[in-house]
Design a protein around this motif. Structure first.
Motif, PDB file in Angstrom:
ATOM      1  N   ASP A  74       5.400   3.271  -0.918  1.00  0.00           N
ATOM      2  CA  ASP A  74       6.010   4.509  -1.411  1.00  0.00           C
ATOM      3  C   ASP A  74       5.398   4.939  -2.749  1.00  0.00           C
ATOM      4  OD1 ASP A  74       7.657   4.743   0.825  1.00  0.00           O
ATOM      5  OD2 ASP A  74       9.268   3.585  -0.111  1.00  0.00           O
ATOM      6  N   ARG A  75       5.074   4.000  -3.583  1.00  0.00           N
ATOM      7  CA  ARG A  75       4.462   4.315  -4.887  1.00  0.00           C
ATOM      8  C   ARG A  75       3.053   4.868  -4.713  1.00  0.00           C
ATOM      9  NH1 ARG A  75       4.588   4.571 -10.090  1.00  0.00           N
ATOM     10  NH2 ARG A  75       3.383   3.272 -11.503  1.00  0.00           N
ATOM     11  N   GLU A  76       2.397   4.551  -3.612  1.00  0.00           N
ATOM     12  CA  GLU A  76       1.064   5.083  -3.361  1.00  0.00           C
ATOM     13  C   GLU A  76       1.073   6.611  -3.266  1.00  0.00           C
ATOM     14  OE1 GLU A  76      -0.299   3.098   0.199  1.00  0.00           O
ATOM     15  OE2 GLU A  76      -0.113   1.130  -0.748  1.00  0.00           O
ATOM     16  N   PHE A  77       2.223   7.190  -2.977  1.00  0.00           N
ATOM     17  CA  PHE A  77       2.330   8.637  -2.817  1.00  0.00           C
ATOM     18  C   PHE A  77       2.865   9.317  -4.079  1.00  0.00           C
ATOM     19  CE2 PHE A  77       2.105   6.944   1.429  1.00  0.00           C
ATOM     20  CZ  PHE A  77       1.153   7.775   1.997  1.00  0.00           C
ATOM     21  N   GLU A  78       2.768   8.619  -5.194  1.00  0.00           N
ATOM     22  CA  GLU A  78       3.117   9.191  -6.491  1.00  0.00           C
ATOM     23  C   GLU A  78       1.824   9.508  -7.249  1.00  0.00           C
ATOM     24  OE1 GLU A  78       5.771   6.514  -8.518  1.00  0.00           O
ATOM     25  OE2 GLU A  78       7.133   6.418  -6.797  1.00  0.00           O
ATOM     26  N   SER A  79       1.911  10.381  -8.210  1.00  0.00           N
ATOM     27  CA  SER A  79       0.740  10.808  -8.987  1.00  0.00           C
ATOM     28  C   SER A  79       0.420   9.777 -10.068  1.00  0.00           C
ATOM     29  CB  SER A  79       0.983  12.183  -9.598  1.00  0.00           C
ATOM     30  OG  SER A  79       1.146  13.137  -8.581  1.00  0.00           O
ATOM     31  N   ILE A  80      -0.172   8.690  -9.653  1.00  0.00           N
ATOM     32  CA  ILE A  80      -0.500   7.588 -10.555  1.00  0.00           C
ATOM     33  C   ILE A  80      -1.893   7.774 -11.158  1.00  0.00           C
ATOM     34  CG2 ILE A  80      -0.961   5.095 -10.623  1.00  0.00           C
ATOM     35  CD1 ILE A  80       1.254   4.877  -8.437  1.00  0.00           C
ATOM     36  N   ILE A  81      -2.826   8.220 -10.338  1.00  0.00           N
ATOM     37  CA  ILE A  81      -4.198   8.437 -10.790  1.00  0.00           C
ATOM     38  C   ILE A  81      -4.211   9.678 -11.680  1.00  0.00           C
ATOM     39  CG2 ILE A  81      -6.518   9.062 -10.025  1.00  0.00           C
ATOM     40  CD1 ILE A  81      -5.996   7.327  -7.521  1.00  0.00           C
ATOM     41  N   LYS A  82      -4.812   9.560 -12.869  1.00  0.00           N
ATOM     42  CA  LYS A  82      -4.757  10.639 -13.857  1.00  0.00           C
ATOM     43  C   LYS A  82      -6.090  11.328 -14.114  1.00  0.00           C
ATOM     44  CE  LYS A  82      -0.400  10.058 -14.497  1.00  0.00           C
ATOM     45  NZ  LYS A  82       0.498  10.920 -13.766  1.00  0.00           N
ATOM     46  N   ASP A  83      -7.215  10.720 -13.701  1.00  0.00           N
ATOM     47  CA  ASP A  83      -8.508  11.361 -13.941  1.00  0.00           C
ATOM     48  C   ASP A  83      -9.522  10.888 -12.895  1.00  0.00           C
ATOM     49  OD1 ASP A  83      -9.546   8.819 -14.845  1.00  0.00           O
ATOM     50  OD2 ASP A  83      -8.875   9.268 -16.878  1.00  0.00           O
ATOM     51  N   ARG A  84     -10.691  11.518 -12.899  1.00  0.00           N
ATOM     52  CA  ARG A  84     -11.741  11.208 -11.921  1.00  0.00           C
ATOM     53  C   ARG A  84     -12.154   9.742 -12.000  1.00  0.00           C
ATOM     54  NH1 ARG A  84     -15.667  14.259  -9.051  1.00  0.00           N
ATOM     55  NH2 ARG A  84     -14.852  16.146 -10.021  1.00  0.00           N
ATOM     56  N   GLU A  85     -12.252   9.207 -13.198  1.00  0.00           N
ATOM     57  CA  GLU A  85     -12.651   7.811 -13.366  1.00  0.00           C
ATOM     58  C   GLU A  85     -11.677   6.867 -12.653  1.00  0.00           C
ATOM     59  OE1 GLU A  85     -13.099   4.599 -16.967  1.00  0.00           O
ATOM     60  OE2 GLU A  85     -13.695   6.671 -17.380  1.00  0.00           O
ATOM     61  N   GLN A  86     -10.388   7.085 -12.832  1.00  0.00           N
ATOM     62  CA  GLN A  86      -9.391   6.257 -12.151  1.00  0.00           C
ATOM     63  C   GLN A  86      -9.466   6.452 -10.638  1.00  0.00           C
ATOM     64  OE1 GLN A  86      -5.579   7.252 -13.807  1.00  0.00           O
ATOM     65  NE2 GLN A  86      -5.901   6.059 -15.673  1.00  0.00           N
ATOM     66  N   LEU A  87      -9.704   7.678 -10.210  1.00  0.00           N
ATOM     67  CA  LEU A  87      -9.819   7.964  -8.776  1.00  0.00           C
ATOM     68  C   LEU A  87     -10.976   7.161  -8.178  1.00  0.00           C
ATOM     69  CD1 LEU A  87      -9.381  11.160  -6.831  1.00  0.00           C
ATOM     70  CD2 LEU A  87     -11.626  10.098  -6.723  1.00  0.00           C
ATOM     71  N   LEU A  88     -12.127   7.227  -8.819  1.00  0.00           N
ATOM     72  CA  LEU A  88     -13.301   6.518  -8.303  1.00  0.00           C
ATOM     73  C   LEU A  88     -13.118   5.000  -8.381  1.00  0.00           C
ATOM     74  CD1 LEU A  88     -16.137   8.806  -9.695  1.00  0.00           C
ATOM     75  CD2 LEU A  88     -15.255   8.687  -7.340  1.00  0.00           C
ATOM     76  N   GLU A  89     -12.429   4.541  -9.396  1.00  0.00           N
ATOM     77  CA  GLU A  89     -12.151   3.103  -9.512  1.00  0.00           C
ATOM     78  C   GLU A  89     -11.270   2.628  -8.349  1.00  0.00           C
ATOM     79  OE1 GLU A  89      -9.649   0.220 -12.483  1.00  0.00           O
ATOM     80  OE2 GLU A  89     -10.940   1.729 -13.419  1.00  0.00           O
ATOM     81  N   ALA A  90     -10.210   3.371  -8.048  1.00  0.00           N
ATOM     82  CA  ALA A  90      -9.323   3.012  -6.929  1.00  0.00           C
ATOM     83  C   ALA A  90     -10.078   3.102  -5.609  1.00  0.00           C
ATOM     84  CB  ALA A  90      -8.096   3.921  -6.915  1.00  0.00           C
TER      85      ALA A  90
END
Length: 184
Positions: A74-90
């Protein structure tokens, strides 16, 4: 089915990974967080879900259920990633887990029964299940990205380009290449 058949599946995973990355490359940072409405997911949220799923499904996949106790879906569908760097890291963390797991399969363990939510699967069935799931979400990512980008560079055959694509493809003769090598 021999373990070598997993190489074909691995190539498909690589193809879909590349579609996501080619989409990210065409987007402005703010596009990664666009939500059409309160019921839709941004690309960043979709990446967060994919990464969580990948880590759960593929970590110790030969010995533990693919739905890990530590996963909080359920937490995966929350806005946890805040920038492109975090997106690419995940994104990369999830994919690294997938490919490390696939690379661990060999003739000695290929017949291992693996479990996802307590449901038994062959390794191939589990891989195909995940391939379909990832393709579904990456299709969403590509679609949203396409809608947000005026100067979109097609990731497959562009509109109106089928005849030219087929002419090139068939001029190579029979068996003119692997599908994912041709669609770029």
């Amino acid at each position: 089915m021999p373990v070598s058949d997993l190489e074909t599946v691995k190539k498909q995973f690589e193809y879909y990974k590349s579609l996501g990355e080619k989409t990210f490359a065409q987007l402005k940072d703010e596009d990664l967080f666009y939500e059409h409405n309160e019921h839709s997911n941004s690309i960043a949220v979709t990446v967060n879900h994919l990464s969580g799923n990948m880590l759960s499904r593929w970590t110790n996949f030969l010995t533990t259920d693919g739905e890990k106790e530590w996963r909080n879906r359920d937490r995966e569908f929350e806005s946890i990633i805040k920038d492109r760097e975090q997106l690419l890291e995940a994104w990369n963390k999830g994919w690294d887990c997938v490919f490390t797991a696939l690379d661990s399969v060999n003739e000695a363990n290929y017949d291992t029964t693996v479990y996802i939510r307590n449901q038994a699967h062959s390794i191939m069935d589990a891989a195909l299940r995940q391939l379909a799931h990832y393709a579904y979400h990456i299709g969403q990512i590509v679609y949203v990205g396409r809608m947000l980008t005026e100067d979109w560079s097609s990731l497959s055959i562009p509109k109106g380009g089928s005849a030219g694509f087929n002419q090139t493809k068939f001029s190579k003769g029979k068996h003119g290449g692997h599908f994912t090598d041709d669609i770029k």
